[in-house]
Design an enzyme around this catalytic site. Structure first.
Site, short mmCIF file in Angstrom:
data_model
loop_
_atom_site.label_atom_id
_atom_site.label_comp_id
_atom_site.label_asym_id
_atom_site.label_seq_id
_atom_site.Cartn_x
_atom_site.Cartn_y
_atom_site.Cartn_z
N LYS A 245 65.42 39.70 -55.56
CA LYS A 245 66.29 38.57 -55.20
C LYS A 245 67.70 38.72 -55.78
O LYS A 245 68.61 38.01 -55.35
CB LYS A 245 65.68 37.25 -55.69
CG LYS A 245 64.54 36.74 -54.82
CD LYS A 245 64.06 35.37 -55.31
CE LYS A 245 62.87 34.86 -54.50
NZ LYS A 245 62.28 33.64 -55.10
N HIS A 297 54.23 39.36 -50.80
CA HIS A 297 54.29 38.42 -49.66
C HIS A 297 53.46 38.87 -48.48
O HIS A 297 53.58 38.33 -47.38
CB HIS A 297 55.74 38.17 -49.24
CG HIS A 297 56.50 37.34 -50.22
ND1 HIS A 297 56.18 36.01 -50.48
CD2 HIS A 297 57.54 37.64 -51.03
CE1 HIS A 297 57.01 35.53 -51.40
NE2 HIS A 297 57.85 36.51 -51.75
P1 C2E Z 1 59.51 31.18 -54.02
O1 C2E Z 1 60.21 29.88 -54.17
O2 C2E Z 1 59.16 31.92 -55.29
O3 C2E Z 1 58.19 30.91 -53.19
C1 C2E Z 1 57.18 31.89 -53.15
C2 C2E Z 1 56.19 31.58 -52.04
O4 C2E Z 1 55.53 30.33 -52.32
C3 C2E Z 1 56.79 31.41 -50.66
O5 C2E Z 1 57.03 32.65 -50.05
C4 C2E Z 1 55.67 30.65 -49.97
O6 C2E Z 1 54.62 31.52 -49.65
C5 C2E Z 1 55.18 29.72 -51.06
N1 C2E Z 1 55.84 28.41 -50.94
C6 C2E Z 1 56.91 27.96 -51.60
N2 C2E Z 1 57.22 26.71 -51.22
C7 C2E Z 1 56.32 26.36 -50.29
C8 C2E Z 1 56.10 25.18 -49.52
O7 C2E Z 1 56.80 24.17 -49.64
N3 C2E Z 1 55.04 25.18 -48.63
C9 C2E Z 1 54.25 26.28 -48.50
N4 C2E Z 1 53.21 26.23 -47.64
N5 C2E Z 1 54.42 27.42 -49.21
C10 C2E Z 1 55.44 27.45 -50.10
P2 C2E Z 1 58.09 32.74 -48.83
O8 C2E Z 1 57.88 31.60 -47.90
O9 C2E Z 1 57.96 34.09 -48.26
O10 C2E Z 1 59.48 32.56 -49.50
C11 C2E Z 1 60.04 33.56 -50.32
C12 C2E Z 1 61.20 33.03 -51.07
O11 C2E Z 1 62.19 32.60 -50.13
C13 C2E Z 1 60.90 31.79 -51.91
O12 C2E Z 1 60.36 32.18 -53.14
C14 C2E Z 1 62.28 31.16 -51.99
O13 C2E Z 1 63.10 31.82 -52.95
C15 C2E Z 1 62.88 31.47 -50.64
N6 C2E Z 1 62.67 30.34 -49.70
C16 C2E Z 1 61.65 30.17 -48.86
N7 C2E Z 1 61.82 29.04 -48.12
C17 C2E Z 1 62.99 28.48 -48.51
C18 C2E Z 1 63.75 27.31 -48.13
O14 C2E Z 1 63.37 26.55 -47.27
N8 C2E Z 1 64.93 27.09 -48.78
C19 C2E Z 1 65.38 27.92 -49.76
N9 C2E Z 1 66.53 27.64 -50.35
N10 C2E Z 1 64.69 29.05 -50.15
C20 C2E Z 1 63.52 29.32 -49.53
FE FE Z 2 58.95 36.72 -53.60
FE FE Z 3 58.33 33.89 -57.27
#
Ligand code: C2E
Ligand code: FE
Ligand code: FE
Ligand code: SIN
Ligand code: SIN
Length: 381
Positions: A245, A297
């Protein structure tokens, strides 16, 4: 070639490629015990100006039927002064050969601390103690061999052997320290970049992953020593899972709302970018980091990213970290989402068992919630 020399060469061959400090000390203790015919042995490491009792191998206790392994978890530190046997060897940097710890000469400054014998019922007689120094002369710890076979006393040859063995190990031990420091520095860089994604999140994911691995490995019947040497690199590599990241722009990384499709595509590149940092190395820790960062992921059903690996094609360590990471992301507040209730999170993991996550790991993770809660409290963001 003499047998001792041969055995020293064997020791140096077996440790030269070990980059993990736990694995190293484990080998050093094992080989010196075997060569000097000691029933037991332990290693103390210098920690915050004290000596911490860190490793123990004990043949007699391991054989005992009723042995409950508690001797492996004795938590004690002793002062770094000349009043104990270990402390004496550490502060004077001398090797100490004692035939009978319960009959010490009157003119010595050290006493034998019998707390281990008391706690375990083990009977210590002879002890050979030697300091472990780095190549540049800094004290790392102390090794003790305990009870020469057949109630004999350690001899000159044993003293020489243990000194040489510690010298041989010192370079490798120093490298392990330096390499660990380098990883910790990478994590601090990531934290400077994104202070909201705190060190606490990273430590929790590391600790959850280690506990989940431990539960899995015990179920498989994997040996204690293999479990012990895997935990260290696993913890480090798990902490690095989102290191990629640092290559994502602030506009996306710190966006307070939901990402649009284009932004999310860029965000997803963090997995491959991070894995690339570790891909050109054959060191255990680097290979594990590559597996975890590249695979955290992926989904059990093959719908994840970046490679759409499925089921057991995804390395075990990556399946473990995937679960630990999502658990922590859901139960914590993020710039883009509120924290979920614990029960909602556990229900989500159960619902995703067999689709997003490895079902066996979900079951194990749900069964160790007492430990998981302790970790969550210990590393609050
Ligand atoms: P992260 O915040 O460390 O989240 C890791 C993983 O946790 C996400 O991988 C997803 O599988 C799960 N996760 C996190 N929040 C939610 C949620 O509200 N609902 C569900 N069902 N799962 C959740 P993912 O989706 O591949 O995202 C990777 C990274 O991308 C995240 O790491 C975060 O840094 C960013 N990201 C993802 N969605 C958003 C978003 O809507 N807004 C922002 N600002 N960043 C996002
Ligand atoms: Fe990640
Ligand atoms: Fe993480
Ligand atoms: C450590 O030594 O504590 C971890 C770093 C490594 O395994 O090389
Ligand atoms: C111990 O405290 O069990 C080790 C003995 C000593 O170094 O004094």
């Amino acid at each position: 070639m003499s047998k001792k020399l041969e055995s020293l060469l064997e020791l140096s061959k077996s440790i030269i490629h070990i980059e993990n400090i736990n694995a190293l000390l484990d080998q050093l203790l094992y080989q010196t015990r075997r060569e000097c015919k000691a029933d037991a042995g332990s290693i103390y490491l210098v920690e915050e100006g004290k000596l911490r009792f860190s490793y123990v191998q004990n043949y007699t206790l391991a054989l005992r039927e009723e042995n409950d392994r508690q001797h492996l978890y004795i938590d004690k530190t002793i002062p770094l002064n000349t009043e104990s046997i270990a402390g004496y060897a550490a502060s004077t940097e001398k090797t100490l050969n004692i035939p009978d710890v319960y009959n010490l000469p009157d003119d010595v400054s050290y006493h034998y601390n019998n707390s281990f014998d008391k706690a375990t019922g083990y009977q210590t007689l002879s002890i050979l103690t030697s300091p472990i120094l780095t190549a540049s002369g800094d004290l790392i710890g102390v090794i003790q061999l305990i009870n020469k076979e057949d109630s004999l006393t350690f001899d000159e040859e044993d003293c020489d052997y243990i000194k040489h063995a510690c010298d041989l190990a010192s370079g490798a031990i120093e490298r392990a320290h330096v390499s660990n420091e380098t990883f910790m520095r990478m994590l601090r860089v990531a934290e400077l970049r994104d202070p909201k994604e705190t060190g606490a999140h990273v430590k929790r994911v590391g600790a959850y992953s280690v506990e989940l691995y431990d539960a899995w490995a015990r179920k498989q019947g994997i040996s204690d020593s293999e479990i012990r040497i895997t935990k260290d690199p696993l913890s480090t590599a798990a902490m690095l899972h989102d290191i990629g990241k640092i290559a994502i722009s602030d506009k996306i990384l710190k966006k307070p709302g939901r990402l649009n499709e284009e932004e999310f595509t860029i965000m997803k590149s963090h997995a491959a970018i991070g894995a690339n940092l570790f891909s050109k190395s054959h060191l255990t820790i680097d290979r594990m980091a590559c597996d975890i960062i590249g695979g955290h992921h992926e989904r059990w059903d093959g719908d994840g990213y970046p490679a759409q690996l499925k089921g057991n094609q995804i390395p075990l360590t990556a399946r473990i970290v995937a679960l630990a990471d999502v658990y922590d992301a859901l139960i914590s507040k993020r710039v883009y989402k509120e924290a979920w209730d614990e029960q909602e999170v556990l229900d989500y993991l159960a619902a995703q068992s067999g689709s997003q996550f490895d079902p066996e790991l979900v079951e194990l993770f749900l069964s160790i919630q007492d430990t998981i809660r302790v970790i969550r409290r210990r590393y609050q963001g």
